[in-house]
Scaffold this active site. Sequence first.
Site: not given
Length: 166
Positions: A125, A143
Amino acid sequence: MHIADPPRLLLAALLLVVCIACDLGTKHAAESLRGKPPHEIAGGFMTLSYAENRGAMLSIGSGLPESARFLIFTAGVSLLLAGIAGVILFASALSRPSVVALSLMLAGGGSNLFDRLSNDGRVVDFVILGAGGFRTGIFNLADLAIMLGASLFLVTTVRQQNARTA
């Protein structure tokens, strides 16, 4: 069972390739952020910061035992993605917005699954958005694809239901 028409499959394949390539490419580029302080862009609207996540979005489930994480985030997600692919391939009355929505969810989920499988159970991330005192959790483009797809699928489903009852 009848496989979906070629235009539907072409649309789904195009979205899968583009989304997965963008996500994996940005995750690769995010490696350059490893070990460095967060980098703010656009007056702090976006912050780039490297993180590895063993859980789902917002690190949900990251504290679970490794065996439970594997069952949920690898085996379970694999089954869910296979189901989504089956719907795209075989559902007869699937609207174009539904194909787009499901393809985005499949691409995001598939890209994160690939990342998890090739990164010892972790997903990279690197993006945080913020305005004023509000900040999102750290996430990646996969995401974003999953959330956009789920939102579009919800809106499309509600609209189709409303059209049937009107």
